[in-house]
Design a protein around this motif. Structure first.
Motif, mmCIF file in Angstrom:
data_model
loop_
_atom_site.group_PDB
_atom_site.id
_atom_site.type_symbol
_atom_site.label_atom_id
_atom_site.label_comp_id
_atom_site.label_asym_id
_atom_site.label_seq_id
_atom_site.Cartn_x
_atom_site.Cartn_y
_atom_site.Cartn_z
ATOM 1 N N ALA A 19 -16.342 18.746 2.747
ATOM 2 C CA ALA A 19 -15.806 17.812 3.737
ATOM 3 C C ALA A 19 -16.255 16.388 3.440
ATOM 4 N N LEU A 20 -17.540 16.221 3.075
ATOM 5 C CA LEU A 20 -18.035 14.892 2.724
ATOM 6 C C LEU A 20 -17.279 14.321 1.534
ATOM 7 N N ALA A 21 -17.040 15.169 0.526
ATOM 8 C CA ALA A 21 -16.306 14.713 -0.661
ATOM 9 C C ALA A 21 -14.884 14.301 -0.300
ATOM 10 N N ALA A 22 -14.240 15.085 0.579
ATOM 11 C CA ALA A 22 -12.860 14.770 0.974
ATOM 12 C C ALA A 22 -12.794 13.453 1.736
ATOM 13 N N PHE A 23 -13.697 13.272 2.708
ATOM 14 C CA PHE A 23 -13.681 12.030 3.488
ATOM 15 C C PHE A 23 -14.053 10.821 2.628
ATOM 16 N N LEU A 24 -15.002 10.995 1.707
ATOM 17 C CA LEU A 24 -15.358 9.894 0.811
ATOM 18 C C LEU A 24 -14.180 9.507 -0.073
ATOM 19 N N THR A 25 -13.434 10.493 -0.551
ATOM 20 C CA THR A 25 -12.254 10.213 -1.372
ATOM 21 C C THR A 25 -11.228 9.411 -0.581
ATOM 22 N N ILE A 26 -10.970 9.845 0.652
ATOM 23 C CA ILE A 26 -10.024 9.115 1.501
ATOM 24 C C ILE A 26 -10.553 7.718 1.811
ATOM 25 N N GLY A 27 -11.856 7.614 2.090
ATOM 26 C CA GLY A 27 -12.435 6.321 2.398
ATOM 27 C C GLY A 27 -12.339 5.344 1.238
ATOM 28 N N LEU A 28 -12.628 5.808 0.031
ATOM 29 C CA LEU A 28 -12.528 4.942 -1.142
ATOM 30 C C LEU A 28 -11.077 4.543 -1.400
ATOM 31 N N TYR A 29 -10.160 5.472 -1.167
ATOM 32 C CA TYR A 29 -8.735 5.161 -1.312
ATOM 33 C C TYR A 29 -8.322 4.088 -0.303
ATOM 34 N N ALA A 30 -8.825 4.213 0.930
ATOM 35 C CA ALA A 30 -8.512 3.218 1.955
ATOM 36 C C ALA A 30 -9.080 1.852 1.579
ATOM 37 N N LEU A 31 -10.311 1.821 1.069
ATOM 38 C CA LEU A 31 -10.913 0.552 0.648
ATOM 39 C C LEU A 31 -10.123 -0.067 -0.502
ATOM 40 N N ARG A 32 -9.636 0.777 -1.396
ATOM 41 C CA ARG A 32 -8.820 0.265 -2.507
ATOM 42 C C ARG A 32 -7.525 -0.346 -1.984
ATOM 43 N N MET A 33 -6.886 0.335 -1.039
ATOM 44 C CA MET A 33 -5.663 -0.207 -0.443
ATOM 45 C C MET A 33 -5.938 -1.548 0.246
ATOM 46 N N LEU A 34 -7.004 -1.563 1.043
ATOM 47 C CA LEU A 34 -7.347 -2.770 1.788
ATOM 48 C C LEU A 34 -7.732 -3.895 0.832
ATOM 49 N N GLY A 35 -8.496 -3.567 -0.215
ATOM 50 C CA GLY A 35 -8.874 -4.573 -1.202
ATOM 51 C C GLY A 35 -7.667 -5.161 -1.902
ATOM 52 N N GLY A 36 -6.674 -4.319 -2.218
ATOM 53 C CA GLY A 36 -5.457 -4.811 -2.844
ATOM 54 C C GLY A 36 -4.697 -5.767 -1.939
ATOM 55 N N PHE A 37 -4.616 -5.421 -0.650
ATOM 56 C CA PHE A 37 -3.901 -6.263 0.313
ATOM 57 C C PHE A 37 -4.608 -7.603 0.497
ATOM 58 N N ILE A 38 -5.925 -7.565 0.735
ATOM 59 C CA ILE A 38 -6.674 -8.800 0.974
ATOM 60 C C ILE A 38 -6.787 -9.628 -0.300
ATOM 61 N N GLY A 39 -7.063 -8.957 -1.426
ATOM 62 C CA GLY A 39 -7.226 -9.674 -2.685
ATOM 63 C C GLY A 39 -5.994 -10.452 -3.074
ATOM 64 N N LYS A 40 -4.823 -9.863 -2.881
ATOM 65 C CA LYS A 40 -3.578 -10.548 -3.226
ATOM 66 C C LYS A 40 -3.382 -11.779 -2.356
ATOM 67 N N ARG A 41 -3.718 -11.664 -1.059
ATOM 68 C CA ARG A 41 -3.540 -12.821 -0.161
ATOM 69 C C ARG A 41 -4.555 -13.916 -0.483
ATOM 70 N N LEU A 42 -5.785 -13.546 -0.804
ATOM 71 C CA LEU A 42 -6.795 -14.549 -1.099
ATOM 72 C C LEU A 42 -6.518 -15.271 -2.410
#
Length: 397
Positions: free
Chosen positions: A144-167
């Protein structure tokens, strides 16, 4: 053809999220009304014991809870699969390029949000319906920890892509940011945090609990920072330009955010108490939950006032308009219902202010149940509007 199919938006992941949230509301019945000695959550054997020895009312409550869990878990998984298929096709379409360049690009964080909820739903299904699960649960926590960490890192990657492009390139419209829609990424990260915090509350292994506490704390802090920044930017734009009527439901996204963060904090505190000699009192828990509930009530009043001012119900729930963002209305009601259960049982009852199963207890529980039933009705209404085949669906952007 349905409205949802005709104009797909990643916000339809909130339909799956809402069904998952309703699954949790039925698990609250088992969590606080079924005795579960020996473990912090009720399991199949506990439900079976009450079914065998309980009163007719207790048996009815257990059966009702199990039926509700099964029904909305199926709906949650069905809507998640539908969304994953539609989102895959959407990413290959010409419309996706324009979508990803706009403020709405952050809506893709609704996918990891829904994925994290569905893992929670899967765990609830296991606890409720799988005999002997608790005997192997320590082997499930690392997965469960591995699954949530995978989703969390994927979410951070998505968010980083969105913010990074705007900045780097600009293009974010502060004028069009007149809602709390940009708080959705914070909500997604908080859902990852509460999932990561589960082993802290349930594992008997100090290493597993420690990893859980550290990982959950990281994502909880990230969620609060993102939500705070987005909230300030959104409020400034709303004060200058007025609220975006279609996005008005996002004004209450603070409510589920607070509930999820609150549950994560309770789980972390329990793990610290059991494994690391950090002891909190019932009074401290009562104050934590009371403050969170106060925030939720204030934002509920704020959101309902704005919805009334912009005529949201008349346009998008009763009129000809249809917006995927309407599913954002389900989360606040579900979250408020869940937090009331925790406030009552982990706060008022634990502190000795309310007697369990007394008149006051059932009166407060009745408020949580009323909210739960209201959200079930809302999900039914939205399903008819968005997923029932129509000849010419009325759609607004």
């Amino acid at each position: 053809m349905t409205v949802a199919s005709a104009r797909y938006s990643p916000l339809y992941f909130l339909a799956s999220l809402g069904a998952g949230g309703l699954t949790v509301t039925f698990f609250m019945w088992l969590m606080f009304w079924v005795p579960h000695p020996g473990q912090p959550v009720p399991i199949f054997e506990d439900n079976l014991a009450l079914m065998s020895t309980g009163t007719l009312l207790e048996q009815a409550l257990v059966l009702g809870a199990m039926a509700g869990i099964a029904l909305f878990a199926i709906l949650n998984i069905k809507l998640l699969i539908w969304n994953l298929r539609r989102f895959s096709a959407f990413r290959r379409s010409d419309a996706y390029a324009a979508f990803s360049e706009s403020n709405a690009g952050s809506q893709i964080l609704a996918m990891p949000l829904a994925l994290a909820m569905s893992i929670n739903v899967g765990f609830i299904l296991g606890l409720t319906f799988v005999p002997g699960l608790w005997s192997v649960v320590e082997y499930l926590f690392p997965a469960a920890l591995a699954a949530f960490l995978t989703i969390g890192l994927y979410a951070l990657r998505m968010l980083g892509g969105f913010i990074g492009k705007r900045l780097s390139n600009g293009g974010f419209s502060c004028e069009a940011n007149n809602s709390f829609a940009q708080m959705l990424p914070g909500f997604a990260l908080s859902m990852v945090a509460v999932g990561l915090a589960a082993p802290a509350a349930m594992s008997g292994n100090p290493v597993t609990a420690g990893i859980s506490i550290i990982a959950a704390s990281f994502f909880m802090v990230a969620a609060l920072i993102v939500a705070l920044v987005a909230g300030i930017l959104g409020l400034r734009s709303m004060m200058e330009n007025g609220v975006n009527a279609e996005a008005a439901p996002t004004l209450m996204v603070v409510i589920p955010l607070m509930t999820v963060i609150g549950i994560a904090m309770l789980r972390i505190n329990h793990g610290l108490h059991v494994h690391f000699e950090t002891h909190g009192s019932a009074g401290e828990t009562l104050m934590l939950l009371t403050r969170l509930l106060s925030v939720e009530i204030l934002f509920a009043l704020f959101g309902l006032m704005v919805l009334s001012r912009v005529g949201y119900v008349a346009q998008f729930l009763r009129g000809s308009g249809a917006s995927a963002g309407s599913y954002a209305l389900v989360c606040p009601g579900v979250a408020l219902s869940v937090l009331i259960h925790f406030w009552l049982n982990k706060g008022l009852v634990a502190a000795g202010l309310v007697a369990k199963f007394g008149v006051a207890y059932w009166a407060i529980s009745g408020v949580a149940i009323a909210l739960q039933l209201s959200m079930i009705l809302l999900v039914w209404m939205l399903s008819r509007r968005h997923f029932t085949p129509v000849q010419t669906p009325a759609i607004t952007a």
